[in-house]
Design a protein around this motif. Sequence first.
Motif, PDB file in Angstrom:
ATOM      1  N   ILE A  36       0.834  -1.198   0.000  1.00  0.00           N
ATOM      2  CA  ILE A  36       0.000   0.000   0.000  1.00  0.00           C
ATOM      3  C   ILE A  36       0.875   1.257   0.000  1.00  0.00           C
ATOM      4  N   ALA A  37       1.928   1.256   0.790  1.00  0.00           N
ATOM      5  CA  ALA A  37       2.822   2.418   0.829  1.00  0.00           C
ATOM      6  C   ALA A  37       3.384   2.693  -0.560  1.00  0.00           C
ATOM      7  N   PHE A  38       3.778   1.641  -1.260  1.00  0.00           N
ATOM      8  CA  PHE A  38       4.401   1.847  -2.561  1.00  0.00           C
ATOM      9  C   PHE A  38       3.403   2.220  -3.648  1.00  0.00           C
ATOM     10  N   TYR A  39       2.163   1.693  -3.573  1.00  0.00           N
ATOM     11  CA  TYR A  39       1.211   2.167  -4.587  1.00  0.00           C
ATOM     12  C   TYR A  39       0.718   3.572  -4.260  1.00  0.00           C
ATOM     13  N   CYS A  40       0.665   3.924  -2.990  1.00  0.00           N
ATOM     14  CA  CYS A  40       0.326   5.314  -2.643  1.00  0.00           C
ATOM     15  C   CYS A  40       1.415   6.262  -3.135  1.00  0.00           C
ATOM     16  N   LEU A  41       2.673   5.890  -2.938  1.00  0.00           N
ATOM     17  CA  LEU A  41       3.772   6.715  -3.425  1.00  0.00           C
ATOM     18  C   LEU A  41       3.691   6.851  -4.944  1.00  0.00           C
ATOM     19  N   ALA A  42       3.399   5.768  -5.633  1.00  0.00           N
ATOM     20  CA  ALA A  42       3.261   5.824  -7.097  1.00  0.00           C
ATOM     21  C   ALA A  42       2.136   6.769  -7.499  1.00  0.00           C
ATOM     22  N   ILE A  43       1.021   6.685  -6.832  1.00  0.00           N
ATOM     23  CA  ILE A  43      -0.128   7.553  -7.139  1.00  0.00           C
ATOM     24  C   ILE A  43       0.227   9.015  -6.891  1.00  0.00           C
ATOM     25  N   ILE A  44       0.880   9.276  -5.784  1.00  0.00           N
ATOM     26  CA  ILE A  44       1.249  10.645  -5.430  1.00  0.00           C
ATOM     27  C   ILE A  44       2.281  11.219  -6.412  1.00  0.00           C
ATOM     28  N   VAL A  53      -5.803   4.567 -11.650  1.00  0.00           N
ATOM     29  CA  VAL A  53      -5.671   4.236 -10.226  1.00  0.00           C
ATOM     30  C   VAL A  53      -6.363   2.912  -9.921  1.00  0.00           C
ATOM     31  N   ILE A  54      -7.503   2.690 -10.519  1.00  0.00           N
ATOM     32  CA  ILE A  54      -8.180   1.397 -10.333  1.00  0.00           C
ATOM     33  C   ILE A  54      -7.279   0.272 -10.852  1.00  0.00           C
ATOM     34  N   GLY A  55      -6.642   0.492 -12.000  1.00  0.00           N
ATOM     35  CA  GLY A  55      -5.705  -0.500 -12.537  1.00  0.00           C
ATOM     36  C   GLY A  55      -4.538  -0.755 -11.599  1.00  0.00           C
ATOM     37  N   ILE A  56      -3.982   0.312 -11.046  1.00  0.00           N
ATOM     38  CA  ILE A  56      -2.886   0.170 -10.076  1.00  0.00           C
ATOM     39  C   ILE A  56      -3.370  -0.639  -8.879  1.00  0.00           C
ATOM     40  N   GLY A  57      -4.563  -0.329  -8.400  1.00  0.00           N
ATOM     41  CA  GLY A  57      -5.122  -1.059  -7.264  1.00  0.00           C
ATOM     42  C   GLY A  57      -5.351  -2.527  -7.572  1.00  0.00           C
ATOM     43  N   GLU A  80      -7.516  -3.341  -2.241  1.00  0.00           N
ATOM     44  CA  GLU A  80      -6.439  -2.508  -2.802  1.00  0.00           C
ATOM     45  C   GLU A  80      -6.951  -1.469  -3.802  1.00  0.00           C
ATOM     46  N   PRO A  81      -7.858  -1.822  -4.731  1.00  0.00           N
ATOM     47  CA  PRO A  81      -8.397  -0.745  -5.578  1.00  0.00           C
ATOM     48  C   PRO A  81      -9.139   0.330  -4.774  1.00  0.00           C
ATOM     49  N   VAL A  82      -9.865  -0.079  -3.736  1.00  0.00           N
ATOM     50  CA  VAL A  82     -10.587   0.888  -2.900  1.00  0.00           C
ATOM     51  C   VAL A  82      -9.586   1.789  -2.167  1.00  0.00           C
ATOM     52  N   GLY A  83      -8.519   1.206  -1.638  1.00  0.00           N
ATOM     53  CA  GLY A  83      -7.482   1.992  -0.965  1.00  0.00           C
ATOM     54  C   GLY A  83      -6.771   2.941  -1.916  1.00  0.00           C
ATOM     55  N   ALA A  84      -6.513   2.483  -3.134  1.00  0.00           N
ATOM     56  CA  ALA A  84      -5.852   3.330  -4.133  1.00  0.00           C
ATOM     57  C   ALA A  84      -6.723   4.531  -4.487  1.00  0.00           C
ATOM     58  N   ILE A  85      -8.016   4.286  -4.644  1.00  0.00           N
ATOM     59  CA  ILE A  85      -8.947   5.381  -4.941  1.00  0.00           C
ATOM     60  C   ILE A  85      -8.972   6.372  -3.773  1.00  0.00           C
ATOM     61  N   ALA A  86      -9.018   5.853  -2.551  1.00  0.00           N
ATOM     62  CA  ALA A  86      -9.029   6.723  -1.372  1.00  0.00           C
ATOM     63  C   ALA A  86      -7.771   7.580  -1.319  1.00  0.00           C
ATOM     64  N   CYS A  87      -6.632   6.999  -1.644  1.00  0.00           N
ATOM     65  CA  CYS A  87      -5.375   7.757  -1.665  1.00  0.00           C
ATOM     66  C   CYS A  87      -5.449   8.866  -2.706  1.00  0.00           C
ATOM     67  N   LEU A  88      -5.895   8.537  -3.909  1.00  0.00           N
ATOM     68  CA  LEU A  88      -5.981   9.538  -4.971  1.00  0.00           C
ATOM     69  C   LEU A  88      -6.914  10.685  -4.587  1.00  0.00           C
ATOM     70  N   VAL A  89      -8.082  10.353  -4.097  1.00  0.00           N
ATOM     71  CA  VAL A  89      -9.061  11.389  -3.735  1.00  0.00           C
ATOM     72  C   VAL A  89      -8.503  12.282  -2.632  1.00  0.00           C
ATOM     73  N   THR A  90      -7.884  11.684  -1.624  1.00  0.00           N
ATOM     74  CA  THR A  90      -7.331  12.461  -0.519  1.00  0.00           C
ATOM     75  C   THR A  90      -6.182  13.348  -1.000  1.00  0.00           C
ATOM     76  N   TYR A  91      -5.277  12.758  -1.777  1.00  0.00           N
ATOM     77  CA  TYR A  91      -4.129  13.542  -2.245  1.00  0.00           C
ATOM     78  C   TYR A  91      -4.565  14.674  -3.173  1.00  0.00           C
ATOM     79  N   THR A  92      -5.508  14.396  -4.055  1.00  0.00           N
ATOM     80  CA  THR A  92      -5.995  15.412  -4.972  1.00  0.00           C
ATOM     81  C   THR A  92      -6.577  16.606  -4.216  1.00  0.00           C
ATOM     82  N   SER A  93      -7.267  16.319  -3.120  1.00  0.00           N
ATOM     83  CA  SER A  93      -7.883  17.409  -2.360  1.00  0.00           C
ATOM     84  C   SER A  93      -6.895  18.151  -1.461  1.00  0.00           C
ATOM     85  N   LEU A  94      -5.750  17.536  -1.138  1.00  0.00           N
ATOM     86  CA  LEU A  94      -4.809  18.155  -0.198  1.00  0.00           C
ATOM     87  C   LEU A  94      -3.488  18.622  -0.799  1.00  0.00           C
TER      88      LEU A  94
END
Length: 174
Positions: A36-44, A53-57, A80-94
């Motif tokens: 999760i840490a590494f796919y979050c880093l990739a998304i960020i 992001v769904i594909g990454i998840g 994992e796809p749900v977590g990836a989406i949550a990361c993207l949405v959170t990062y996009t907003s912050l």
Amino acid sequence: MKSQDIAIVGILLAVGAIVRYLSLIIPGPIVSNLVIAFYCLAIILVMPTFTEVIGIGIVAGIVCAFLSHSIFPPANLISEPVGAIACLVTYTSLRNKFSFSPVPSTLVGTLISGSTFVIVAMIMIAPAILSKFATMGAFVAATVPIVIGTAIVNAIIVQILYLPASRVLARGKA
């Protein structure tokens, strides 16, 4: 997604897979998940589209399902796809609000992924859980600290890795 971005995501997911494989020595029905840490880093770092992001998840979920001794590995295909989406949405907003935005993005992504995993496992394999735990509450009580601990560790790892990784990527674009 550009080929450079695909390479970055692939490399980070591979590193996550290696770390996940090494973590298999830790026993338990649910274990920390550094993928999760590494796919979050990739998304960020890459800022992929929603569908990417769904594909990454999904890829992360497959990696986690294959490299797992958890109570219900297929739950990773959903969590994992749900977590990836949550990361993207959170990062996009912050991302434009403060420099430590990778921390809450990874924290939220990990918490959502872990919670989704626990919920899916509880729905899909309740009898197996109840054969190992006295109640569903006992299962939740055993897993919540792992999910929270993993979220904190993942958030710290991503924040530490984000700065040098983003600088290296910025150099490559110059």
